[in-house]
Design an enzyme around this catalytic site. Structure first.
Site, PDB file in Angstrom:
ATOM      1  N   LYS A 138      -0.108   4.240   0.072  1.00 12.89           N
ATOM      2  CA  LYS A 138      -0.753   5.322   0.830  1.00 12.89           C
ATOM      3  C   LYS A 138      -0.563   6.666   0.106  1.00 12.89           C
ATOM      4  O   LYS A 138      -0.681   6.723  -1.124  1.00 12.89           O
ATOM      5  CB  LYS A 138      -0.197   5.347   2.259  1.00 12.89           C
ATOM      6  CG  LYS A 138      -0.468   4.029   3.006  1.00 12.89           C
ATOM      7  CD  LYS A 138      -0.176   4.135   4.480  1.00 12.89           C
ATOM      8  CE  LYS A 138      -0.594   2.857   5.201  1.00 12.89           C
ATOM      9  NZ  LYS A 138      -0.408   2.958   6.651  1.00 12.89           N
ATOM     10  N   HIS A 171      -9.974   0.186   4.736  1.00 19.78           N
ATOM     11  CA  HIS A 171      -8.668   0.274   5.394  1.00 19.78           C
ATOM     12  C   HIS A 171      -8.795   1.131   6.656  1.00 19.78           C
ATOM     13  O   HIS A 171      -9.646   2.019   6.716  1.00 19.78           O
ATOM     14  CB  HIS A 171      -7.655   0.897   4.424  1.00 19.78           C
ATOM     15  CG  HIS A 171      -6.258   0.883   4.942  1.00 19.78           C
ATOM     16  ND1 HIS A 171      -5.767   1.854   5.780  1.00 19.78           N
ATOM     17  CD2 HIS A 171      -5.253   0.004   4.764  1.00 19.78           C
ATOM     18  CE1 HIS A 171      -4.510   1.579   6.079  1.00 19.78           C
ATOM     19  NE2 HIS A 171      -4.173   0.456   5.472  1.00 19.78           N
ATOM     20  N   ASN A 173       0.852  -1.188   0.000  1.00 19.05           N
ATOM     21  CA  ASN A 173       0.000   0.000   0.000  1.00 19.05           C
ATOM     22  C   ASN A 173       0.892   1.244   0.000  1.00 19.05           C
ATOM     23  O   ASN A 173       1.605   1.505   0.967  1.00 19.05           O
ATOM     24  CB  ASN A 173      -0.885  -0.045   1.256  1.00 19.05           C
ATOM     25  CG  ASN A 173      -1.802   1.149   1.374  1.00 19.05           C
ATOM     26  OD1 ASN A 173      -1.785   2.048   0.533  1.00 19.05           O
ATOM     27  ND2 ASN A 173      -2.614   1.166   2.422  1.00 19.05           N
ATOM     28  N   GLU A 230      -5.951  -5.854  10.923  1.00 18.18           N
ATOM     29  CA  GLU A 230      -4.934  -4.863  11.266  1.00 18.18           C
ATOM     30  C   GLU A 230      -4.964  -4.710  12.784  1.00 18.18           C
ATOM     31  O   GLU A 230      -5.566  -3.773  13.294  1.00 18.18           O
ATOM     32  CB  GLU A 230      -5.254  -3.518  10.602  1.00 18.18           C
ATOM     33  CG  GLU A 230      -5.418  -3.590   9.096  1.00 18.18           C
ATOM     34  CD  GLU A 230      -5.935  -2.272   8.500  1.00 18.18           C
ATOM     35  OE1 GLU A 230      -5.148  -1.589   7.837  1.00 18.18           O
ATOM     36  OE2 GLU A 230      -7.124  -1.950   8.697  1.00 18.18           O
ATOM     37  N   ALA A 265       3.345  -1.446   3.877  1.00 19.58           N
ATOM     38  CA  ALA A 265       3.236  -0.071   3.399  1.00 19.58           C
ATOM     39  C   ALA A 265       4.613   0.584   3.428  1.00 19.58           C
ATOM     40  O   ALA A 265       5.424   0.347   2.534  1.00 19.58           O
ATOM     41  CB  ALA A 265       2.221   0.700   4.231  1.00 19.58           C
ATOM     42  N   SER A 266       4.892   1.352   4.484  1.00 18.04           N
ATOM     43  CA  SER A 266       6.111   2.164   4.485  1.00 18.04           C
ATOM     44  C   SER A 266       7.383   1.331   4.382  1.00 18.04           C
ATOM     45  O   SER A 266       8.376   1.799   3.834  1.00 18.04           O
ATOM     46  CB  SER A 266       6.160   3.038   5.744  1.00 18.04           C
ATOM     47  OG  SER A 266       6.172   2.228   6.895  1.00 18.04           O
ATOM     48  N   ILE A 326       0.000  -2.378  14.669  1.00 19.30           N
ATOM     49  CA  ILE A 326       0.107  -1.191  13.822  1.00 19.30           C
ATOM     50  C   ILE A 326       1.200  -0.280  14.372  1.00 19.30           C
ATOM     51  O   ILE A 326       1.334  -0.101  15.571  1.00 19.30           O
ATOM     52  CB  ILE A 326      -1.248  -0.443  13.736  1.00 19.30           C
ATOM     53  CG1 ILE A 326      -2.229  -1.261  12.890  1.00 19.30           C
ATOM     54  CG2 ILE A 326      -1.071   0.943  13.149  1.00 19.30           C
ATOM     55  CD1 ILE A 326      -3.596  -0.632  12.728  1.00 19.30           C
TER      56      ILE A 326
END
Lengths: 214, 214, 214, 214
Positions: free
Chosen positions: A8, A85, A6, A133, A194-195, A138
């Site tokens: 984002k 999400h 993702n 999630e 993601a990141s 997270i």
């Protein structure tokens, strides 16, 4: 195992990440997809990487301004979409609508939730997959490989109790190949990242590590 | 059968309807509750009628402005709350939060949805009951007694498939005692009504008719 | 100077704070109001304290579930309402609607914003007052008496540039009588407080300090 | 006069409309832009037509899923964006944020509202232009050329009272060249159209008529 990255709204180059995803997927045989902002879908899909939307509207064609229809995502190369999400929480009726819209447009769906109760609810709406999630994972400091295995196992059980055809994705706590393998061992059919990939200096190297244990 | 009268934001006198509900409940032995706006909860509860909130916040005590905590509803006499009514659609995570908040405050919960998929999802969140508001019945011209029985039966089946302890309410298409009986025959444990009682010239007479077949 | 105490969803006793507000207002001649959750409006108003809603719906009477109409707030004793508090941000069209609804029900209005541009926009909607909640002052560690005076002066100027009849309230950074006086010196017609009063061991003593410099 | 065609989520071919807009703009010298769904921005911009987003997020780069950053719109060819369209109503703070985000990304902005009060509020936020969408004109049966001229004149006055640099667009009631001219006579700097062009059998012919009186 399916690895979905993702992007984002990160200040990354979506084409660079997509190109890396395409190359690592081809070299390894692993399934890897990239999920950019709606405006970047067409350019990302042109790389040849598997491309997913981050969200699609529950609406059908009509007088709707500022939305991204499932049809528009598909027309621009998307093959699937995230729904609900944790950064794009939807009303229950709209999750239902977005899953129906995605089906209509031929998009695969992964509906997110952040505990077993929500995962059960998401599964009841008939998506292809659900992604848990867990708040405890997270943020990225805790790995699914070392966290309480119950966090993922309970979500797998909640999804299966409602619909044993639905796949479960692990939506947090994954940053290495070891984590991918651990998620698979706990019953996950895929992972969301993601990141860890999108903001990496060398996304291709990170992706190679992620698929290394498959 | 449980009869819940949603007063919505109608220009009715909530005390008059609540008094009628209390009197008919006492005379008939039927369970009847009235659900006023949050600001009217205390005055309605003072009549002695069973009182329900129309909505409670998913939040806990803290810095939240303009919300109605489950605790505030309970402190002012509410015994239960609707959640996710079709006029107050919530995010999935907030339905989960509102059901948890209601449990914490000792309130019963009825979570609404408008098709079997959403009813299954609502049931997965563990409320006391779910209420189906089929679009085909909203508006009041079609009665549950004469409509396709599948509309209610499918919702009962969807709820039971997920959690066979959860009750199903029929949230539309009910305006007479015959409808209440028909809903019960289709498997509903209760019914939601609104304008048919709240805007009636004689709410007590309407309520007497509604309980006549029980 | 008008002192408005927002009780938010704090675990305080709204009656205790309201009683203190009433007593200090009577003893000092200062204008002090208390703004509880909607469900507590009636009980707070019964104390005799000036009572404000934290929010009212933009809707008129009709099929709306889970809202608090301006009329319901007024019927239960409210004399005014906050609109668009930073914890209850509204769509522009709904701020307009809520201000119109409040006017219709005879409620005074204070519309919140968090910078001069938003304050100008709020003033354009014709409320009785606007309240600036500067992010630099939210949280309570920085006092309006010691902060950059421009924060409040710019908001006063922005409001006056649009409508010089609208009052400006200082919505953050006030916890002592000195702060109240400083806000007044900067051009504010009132102040909004919350936890400093609502969570105090002795709300009456805090209120006495707040009005001490008037 | 600036003619902006909002393609909404219509089942039209965005490339066909964009090509027509480009050709008519070039032939006539009129300024014409097309506003597609976010996912279609890149393909529409490639036609050479002036391209606008229908909405941009108030967010900056970061962990935001399912949004369209102003930067992403600009990167894919957008030169401006609508904000707060009546089908995409935003919170006041988010209108402010989206206008700031658009400025940051070099996009022009038109903020919508549906009465003079909201237009004044929109103007206070400092966009390039505001667009009034009077409810009396939405739907398309009433033309701005024949409607009460006060509807547009009052909006022009409301915008100018707050900021006399901001342009006013007429956001409804325009379907012919006569309407475009009438809107200009009432003080509008441009017009918003949608289905009249997007759903036309021959968008180019409609656009030629629209610019015929300029």
């Amino acid at each position: 195992m399916f690895i979905l990255v993702n992007l984002k709204a990160y200040p990354c180059d979506p084409i660079e990440v997509a190109t890396a995803a395409r190359d690592v997927a081809e070299a390894s045989g692993a399934r890897i997809a990239v999920s950019p902002q709606a405006a970047d879908l067409a350019r990302v899909a042109e790389t040849g990487a598997e491309t997913w939307a981050q969200h699609v509207s529950p609406n059908e064609h009509g007088s709707h301004t500022g939305s991204t229809l499932a049809e528009a995502a598909a027309d621009n190369g998307a093959e699937g979409t995230l729904v609900n999400h944790s950064e794009k929480r939807l009303k229950l009726a709209d999750i239902d609508g977005s899953v129906r819209a995605a089906e209509r447009a031929g998009l695969e769906t992964i509906v997110c939730g952040n505990n077993p109760a929500q995962i059960g609810a998401a599964a009841a709406l008939g998506p292809d997959a659900v992604a848990v999630e867990p708040p405890a994972l997270i943020g990225g400091d805790v790995s699914v490989a070392t966290a309480d295995p119950g966090i993922v196992e309970d979500a797998v059980a909640a999804a299966e109790a409602v619909d044993d055809d639905v796949d479960l994705f692990c939506g947090a706590g994954v940053s290495t190949g070891e984590d991918v393998a651990a998620a698979g061992d706990l019953g996950a059919a895929g992972v969301l990242l993601a990141s860890g990939v999108a903001k990496a200096d060398d996304p291709e190297a990170v992706l190679e590590d992620l698929v290394s244990g498959l």
